[in-house]
Design a protein around this motif. Structure first.
Motif, PDB file in Angstrom:
ATOM      1  N   THR A  83      -3.592  -8.463  27.604  1.00 37.48           N
ATOM      2  CA  THR A  83      -2.419  -7.778  27.098  1.00 37.48           C
ATOM      3  C   THR A  83      -1.380  -8.866  26.887  1.00 37.48           C
ATOM      4  OG1 THR A  83      -2.931  -5.762  28.329  1.00 37.48           O
ATOM      5  CG2 THR A  83      -0.671  -6.010  27.497  1.00 37.48           C
ATOM      6  N   LEU A  84      -1.003  -9.053  25.635  1.00 32.87           N
ATOM      7  CA  LEU A  84      -0.023 -10.059  25.279  1.00 32.87           C
ATOM      8  C   LEU A  84       1.292  -9.357  24.968  1.00 32.87           C
ATOM      9  CD1 LEU A  84      -2.249 -12.147  22.854  1.00 32.87           C
ATOM     10  CD2 LEU A  84      -1.916 -12.482  25.308  1.00 32.87           C
ATOM     11  N   LYS A  85       2.385  -9.943  25.429  1.00 32.40           N
ATOM     12  CA  LYS A  85       3.721  -9.365  25.241  1.00 32.40           C
ATOM     13  C   LYS A  85       4.547 -10.334  24.416  1.00 32.40           C
ATOM     14  CE  LYS A  85       7.580  -7.678  28.030  1.00 32.40           C
ATOM     15  NZ  LYS A  85       8.076  -7.543  29.405  1.00 32.40           N
ATOM     16  N   ARG A  86       5.207  -9.825  23.381  1.00 27.57           N
ATOM     17  CA  ARG A  86       6.057 -10.670  22.554  1.00 27.57           C
ATOM     18  C   ARG A  86       7.126 -11.314  23.426  1.00 27.57           C
ATOM     19  NH1 ARG A  86       8.219  -7.295  18.028  1.00 27.57           N
ATOM     20  NH2 ARG A  86      10.119  -7.298  19.250  1.00 27.57           N
ATOM     21  N   ASN A 128       3.911 -16.616  19.736  1.00 29.24           N
ATOM     22  CA  ASN A 128       5.091 -15.789  20.013  1.00 29.24           C
ATOM     23  C   ASN A 128       4.856 -14.814  21.157  1.00 29.24           C
ATOM     24  OD1 ASN A 128       6.208 -17.077  17.827  1.00 29.24           O
ATOM     25  ND2 ASN A 128       5.846 -15.386  16.416  1.00 29.24           N
ATOM     26  N   TYR A 129       3.685 -14.917  21.810  1.00 25.75           N
ATOM     27  CA  TYR A 129       3.295 -13.974  22.849  1.00 25.75           C
ATOM     28  C   TYR A 129       2.940 -14.698  24.142  1.00 25.75           C
ATOM     29  CZ  TYR A 129       3.242 -10.505  19.201  1.00 25.75           C
ATOM     30  OH  TYR A 129       3.628  -9.666  18.188  1.00 25.75           O
ATOM     31  N   ASN A 130       3.237 -14.047  25.248  1.00 22.28           N
ATOM     32  CA  ASN A 130       2.815 -14.504  26.574  1.00 22.28           C
ATOM     33  C   ASN A 130       1.757 -13.544  27.106  1.00 22.28           C
ATOM     34  OD1 ASN A 130       4.604 -16.709  26.902  1.00 22.28           O
ATOM     35  ND2 ASN A 130       6.260 -15.287  27.412  1.00 22.28           N
ATOM     36  N   ILE A 131       0.937 -14.026  28.012  1.00 23.22           N
ATOM     37  CA  ILE A 131      -0.038 -13.147  28.668  1.00 23.22           C
ATOM     38  C   ILE A 131       0.690 -12.272  29.682  1.00 23.22           C
ATOM     39  CG2 ILE A 131      -2.063 -13.029  30.156  1.00 23.22           C
ATOM     40  CD1 ILE A 131      -3.001 -15.667  28.979  1.00 23.22           C
ATOM     41  N   ALA A 132       0.669 -10.971  29.474  1.00 22.67           N
ATOM     42  CA  ALA A 132       1.231 -10.022  30.441  1.00 22.67           C
ATOM     43  C   ALA A 132       0.165  -9.616  31.450  1.00 22.67           C
ATOM     44  CB  ALA A 132       1.787  -8.791  29.725  1.00 22.67           C
ATOM     45  N   ILE A 148       0.073  -6.944  22.041  1.00 21.61           N
ATOM     46  CA  ILE A 148      -1.246  -7.050  21.426  1.00 21.61           C
ATOM     47  C   ILE A 148      -2.251  -6.960  22.565  1.00 21.61           C
ATOM     48  CG2 ILE A 148      -2.861  -8.456  20.100  1.00 21.61           C
ATOM     49  CD1 ILE A 148      -0.455  -9.855  18.820  1.00 21.61           C
ATOM     50  N   CYS A 149      -3.165  -6.013  22.461  1.00 21.18           N
ATOM     51  CA  CYS A 149      -4.198  -5.833  23.481  1.00 21.18           C
ATOM     52  C   CYS A 149      -5.546  -6.199  22.853  1.00 21.18           C
ATOM     53  CB  CYS A 149      -4.203  -4.390  23.973  1.00 21.18           C
ATOM     54  SG  CYS A 149      -5.274  -4.128  25.386  1.00 21.18           S
ATOM     55  N   ILE A 150      -6.183  -7.223  23.424  1.00 22.50           N
ATOM     56  CA  ILE A 150      -7.415  -7.772  22.865  1.00 22.50           C
ATOM     57  C   ILE A 150      -8.505  -7.756  23.926  1.00 22.50           C
ATOM     58  CG2 ILE A 150      -8.519  -9.888  22.008  1.00 22.50           C
ATOM     59  CD1 ILE A 150      -5.714 -10.723  21.003  1.00 22.50           C
ATOM     60  N   GLU A 153      -9.774 -19.642  25.365  1.00 25.85           N
ATOM     61  CA  GLU A 153      -8.465 -19.014  25.589  1.00 25.85           C
ATOM     62  C   GLU A 153      -7.374 -19.808  24.873  1.00 25.85           C
ATOM     63  OE1 GLU A 153      -7.460 -16.786  29.289  1.00 25.85           O
ATOM     64  OE2 GLU A 153      -6.155 -18.530  29.611  1.00 25.85           O
ATOM     65  N   HIS A 154      -7.489 -21.125  24.886  1.00 24.16           N
ATOM     66  CA  HIS A 154      -6.508 -21.958  24.201  1.00 24.16           C
ATOM     67  C   HIS A 154      -6.487 -21.657  22.697  1.00 24.16           C
ATOM     68  CE1 HIS A 154      -4.366 -25.042  22.278  1.00 24.16           C
ATOM     69  NE2 HIS A 154      -4.929 -26.113  22.769  1.00 24.16           N
ATOM     70  N   ASP A 155      -7.669 -21.540  22.073  1.00 21.41           N
ATOM     71  CA  ASP A 155      -7.749 -21.214  20.639  1.00 21.41           C
ATOM     72  C   ASP A 155      -7.057 -19.889  20.343  1.00 21.41           C
ATOM     73  OD1 ASP A 155      -9.346 -23.493  20.027  1.00 21.41           O
ATOM     74  OD2 ASP A 155     -11.160 -22.388  20.578  1.00 21.41           O
ATOM     75  N   LEU A 156      -7.312 -18.906  21.182  1.00 16.69           N
ATOM     76  CA  LEU A 156      -6.718 -17.585  20.998  1.00 16.69           C
ATOM     77  C   LEU A 156      -5.199 -17.645  21.088  1.00 16.69           C
ATOM     78  CD1 LEU A 156      -7.135 -14.418  20.827  1.00 16.69           C
ATOM     79  CD2 LEU A 156      -7.013 -14.468  23.311  1.00 16.69           C
ATOM     80  N   LEU A 157      -4.710 -18.212  22.181  1.00 16.50           N
ATOM     81  CA  LEU A 157      -3.269 -18.207  22.438  1.00 16.50           C
ATOM     82  C   LEU A 157      -2.502 -19.161  21.530  1.00 16.50           C
ATOM     83  CD1 LEU A 157      -3.396 -17.981  26.322  1.00 16.50           C
ATOM     84  CD2 LEU A 157      -3.078 -16.123  24.658  1.00 16.50           C
TER      85      LEU A 157
END
Length: 188
Positions: free
Chosen positions: A181-184, A143-147, A100-102, A134-138
């Motif tokens: 960029t979030l990676k599953r 199920n995703y980590n910050i890549a 997911i790219c935000i 950032e906490h609200d978003l993540l």
């Protein structure tokens, strides 16, 4: 990467830039936006979410589609409320893309919702509804980590292009423009 879902595509410029020879899906609440995006990328699939039924049908359909990446550039701060963001985050999790790219405005202090969204959404300002931390978003995309995370304070998106200055309003916490960029988590 074979398929990209562009959530809130605007003119489709992001998909046009990164999605050559890929299956592209556009999702928006505006038929006019979808028409503009498809005029730039005619082979894209457009999905209008303008009521609860179309929302459910779209999410059900996309959940069965193998989407590699969701792109949501300059979209979240147009959402009218945190509850709206939570609903969208839930459908992104159901679609379960690899990435997911935000790009959005992130508050450095606390979440902020525009109290008179309907009136403000008609204004020329780009901050139309929601600033997340950032906490609200993540926390809603667990199920995703910050890549990758890149701050882009030098250019803040504006109404028809770009503006170079932040718009300061009473009660709006300090914020920055960030690309994630979030990676599953289950992807090696």
């Amino acid at each position: 990467m074979r398929s990209v879902l562009d959530w809130g595509p605007g003119s489709g410029w992001m998909s046009e830039m990164i999605c050559e020879n890929r299956e592209i899906y556009f999702v928006d609440v505006s038929k006019e936006v979808l028409d503009k995006a498809v005029s730039n990328i005619p082979h894209a699939h457009s999905l209008l979410i303008n009521n609860n039924d179309s929302y459910r049908m779209t999410i059900k359909s996309l959940s069965k589609t193998d989407i590699d990446m969701i792109v949501a550039f300059s979209v979240i701060y147009h959402f009218p409320s945190f509850e709206y963001f939570e609903a969208i985050a839930e459908c992104w999790k159901r679609i379960s893309p690899k990435y997911i790219c935000i790009k959005t405005m992130i508050s450095r202090e606390s979440m902020w919702e525009w109290p008179e969204y309907e009136k403000y959404a008609e204004s020329n300002n780009y901050l139309r509804g929601l600033l997340l931390t950032e906490h609200d978003l993540l926390s809603k995309l667990q199920n995703y980590n910050i890549a990758a995370r890149e701050t882009t304070d030098t250019v803040i998106p504006g109404r028809l292009g770009q503006i170079r200055d932040k718009i300061q309003l009473d009660g709006v916490p300090d914020y920055e423009s960030v690309i994630y960029t979030l990676k599953r988590k289950d992807i090696a």
